[in-house]
Design a protein around this motif. Structure first.
Motif, PDB file in Angstrom:
ATOM      1  N   TYR A 159       8.568   0.790   2.014  1.00  0.00           N
ATOM      2  CA  TYR A 159       8.897   2.132   2.480  1.00  0.00           C
ATOM      3  C   TYR A 159       7.709   3.088   2.338  1.00  0.00           C
ATOM      4  O   TYR A 159       7.580   4.046   3.113  1.00  0.00           O
ATOM      5  N   ALA A 160       6.844   2.835   1.362  1.00  0.00           N
ATOM      6  CA  ALA A 160       5.620   3.638   1.256  1.00  0.00           C
ATOM      7  C   ALA A 160       4.723   3.407   2.475  1.00  0.00           C
ATOM      8  O   ALA A 160       4.140   4.344   3.033  1.00  0.00           O
ATOM      9  N   LEU A 219       5.823   2.442   5.374  1.00  0.00           N
ATOM     10  CA  LEU A 219       6.527   3.074   6.489  1.00  0.00           C
ATOM     11  C   LEU A 219       6.222   4.570   6.532  1.00  0.00           C
ATOM     12  O   LEU A 219       5.922   5.118   7.604  1.00  0.00           O
ATOM     13  N   TRP A 220       6.278   5.227   5.395  1.00  0.00           N
ATOM     14  CA  TRP A 220       5.973   6.660   5.314  1.00  0.00           C
ATOM     15  C   TRP A 220       4.536   6.941   5.750  1.00  0.00           C
ATOM     16  O   TRP A 220       4.284   7.865   6.527  1.00  0.00           O
ATOM     17  N   ASN A 221       3.609   6.123   5.243  1.00  0.00           N
ATOM     18  CA  ASN A 221       2.203   6.316   5.619  1.00  0.00           C
ATOM     19  C   ASN A 221       1.978   6.062   7.103  1.00  0.00           C
ATOM     20  O   ASN A 221       1.103   6.679   7.721  1.00  0.00           O
ATOM     21  N   ILE A 275       3.921   6.910   9.382  1.00  0.00           N
ATOM     22  CA  ILE A 275       4.430   8.073  10.133  1.00  0.00           C
ATOM     23  C   ILE A 275       3.589   9.312   9.864  1.00  0.00           C
ATOM     24  O   ILE A 275       3.194  10.025  10.794  1.00  0.00           O
ATOM     25  N   PHE A 276       3.286   9.574   8.589  1.00  0.00           N
ATOM     26  CA  PHE A 276       2.627  10.821   8.197  1.00  0.00           C
ATOM     27  C   PHE A 276       1.248  10.635   7.582  1.00  0.00           C
ATOM     28  O   PHE A 276       0.585  11.616   7.233  1.00  0.00           O
ATOM     29  N   THR A 307       4.033   9.292  16.676  1.00  0.00           N
ATOM     30  CA  THR A 307       5.458   9.481  16.406  1.00  0.00           C
ATOM     31  C   THR A 307       6.063  10.484  17.370  1.00  0.00           C
ATOM     32  O   THR A 307       7.151  10.263  17.922  1.00  0.00           O
ATOM     33  N   GLY A 320      10.023   7.826  14.327  1.00  0.00           N
ATOM     34  CA  GLY A 320       9.254   7.598  13.109  1.00  0.00           C
ATOM     35  C   GLY A 320       9.396   6.183  12.598  1.00  0.00           C
ATOM     36  O   GLY A 320       8.413   5.558  12.191  1.00  0.00           O
ATOM     37  N   GLY A 379       6.206   3.955  12.366  1.00  0.00           N
ATOM     38  CA  GLY A 379       5.861   3.654  10.982  1.00  0.00           C
ATOM     39  C   GLY A 379       5.967   2.180  10.661  1.00  0.00           C
ATOM     40  O   GLY A 379       5.202   1.659   9.835  1.00  0.00           O
TER      41      GLY A 379
END
Length: 348
Positions: free
Chosen positions: A38-39, A41-43, A45-46, A55, A300, A304
């Motif tokens: 999930y880290a 995945l977050w990276n 996206i953002f 995105t 996202g 991501g």
């Protein structure tokens, strides 16, 4: 607090949370680190401006596809043909984009209008069959998805190219691309279509909630017999609803043809955007603002997820499982509502 007033917000939020939790459990069972997954995945996206731009680019057609599904649903119809309407809109937009060159102020709106008209025509046919002959729109729209796919493939090969598998690139005067966005987002494919998508959401909200025609369309969807008794033309409103829904889907296709790809090619299968639009509308509660947030989530997750294999070694397919679980929990919203009401009663 009156819990029932917030169901449209709470239920999707719980569905997303449960989907992410189940996704983490699946990662653990299959030997992957959910925190790292999930880290990543977050990276994805953002983490970089490029990912943010991608995105936004991804969520743009999702908004319009979700609006297409939601508009039909709010008026009592289930438009499964958004995928086909998107495909013909994509083709029509590119056809106008490569056929001639005009000043941008004329060429770009003309290409978008062609996409809207193509999608509207593809929605008109099942709407007419539903209104005049009571043929269920789900069956007709599913079949028309395949007609759209193979018809446009034929036209690409024999009209837009000389037995090739893709058209020429559209003229710059028909392009939605933005040098400013490219510079700000490290040359992502983000384009001006995001503004059209947001305007589309505003149009749907205003039309359904603030106009007499919108009230009439919703009334027909809620109860056709009562609407007819009140003097409303049920058949005409069914057709109009499918035409407007198809127009939204056609414009979603234009976002791909004029923005992301700037050409159209022969497809071995469906794009998936139209079908994802069903999930976006479902998660967004068939409301304009809800669809924007749902499209942002799905966009996202899609973008991501591309970062997960390289950064965390987690297969991309696991995000597809998470998305499927979110849809499952949203579809099970009755059960979630029942649990929330039980908690509310026990808390008194």
């Amino acid at each position: 607090m009156n819990l029932t007033r917030y169901f449209n917000i709470i239920v999707p939020a719980i569905a997303v949370l449960l989907g992410l939790i189940c996704g983490a459990v699946i990662m653990l069972i299959t030997g992957y680190d959910p925190v790292a997954g999930y880290a990543a995945l977050w990276n994805g996206i953002f983490g970089e401006t490029y990912y943010i731009g991608e995105t936004i680019r991804q969520l743009t057609p999702y908004i319009l596809a979700g609006l297409a599904v939601a508009f039909a649903f709010r008026t009592g119809l289930f438009n499964i043909g958004v995928e086909g309407q998107l495909i013909v809109g994509w083709f029509a937009a590119v056809w106008v984009g490569v056929a001639f060159e005009l000043p941008k102020i004329i060429h770009l709106p003309l290409a978008i209008l062609a996409a809207a008209l193509a999608g509207a025509l593809w929605g008109f046919i099942p709407g007419l069959l539903k209104a005049r002959f009571k043929v269920h729109e789900v069956i007709v729209t599913i079949m028309m998805n395949y007609i759209a796919l193979y018809l446009t493939n034929h036209l690409i090969q024999y009209v837009l190219s000389d037995k090739g598998d893709k058209s020429e690139t559209i003229f710059a005067s028909a392009s939605l691309s933005s040098p400013l966005f490219q510079e700000l987002t490290d040359y992502s494919r983000m384009h001006y279509g995001i503004f059209l998508a947001l305007i589309g959401a505003l149009v749907m909200w205003f039309l359904l909630e603030k106009t007499t025609k919108g009230y009439e369309l919703r009334s027909v969807g809620f109860n056709q017999n009562a609407a007819q008794y009140a003097g409303m033309n049920v058949s005409r409103n069914i057709i109009l609803s499918m035409v407007i829904s198809g127009a939204f889907a056609g414009i979603a296709g234009a976002m791909e043809g004029l923005g992301t790809f700037q050409y159209v090619s022969v497809k071995n299968g469906f794009t998936g955007v139209g079908f994802d639009g069903i999930a976006v509308a479902l998660l967004g509660g068939n409301t304009a603002i809800g669809i924007i947030f749902a499209a942002a989530l799905f966009g996202g997750l899609k973008v991501g997820a591309l970062n997960m294999p390289s950064e965390a070694g987690v297969p991309y397919e696991l995000v597809e499982i998470v998305i499927a679980l979110i849809i499952l929990f949203v579809a099970s919203s009755y059960f979630i509502r029942w649990i929330l009401l039980r908690f509310k009663k026990e808390g008194k």
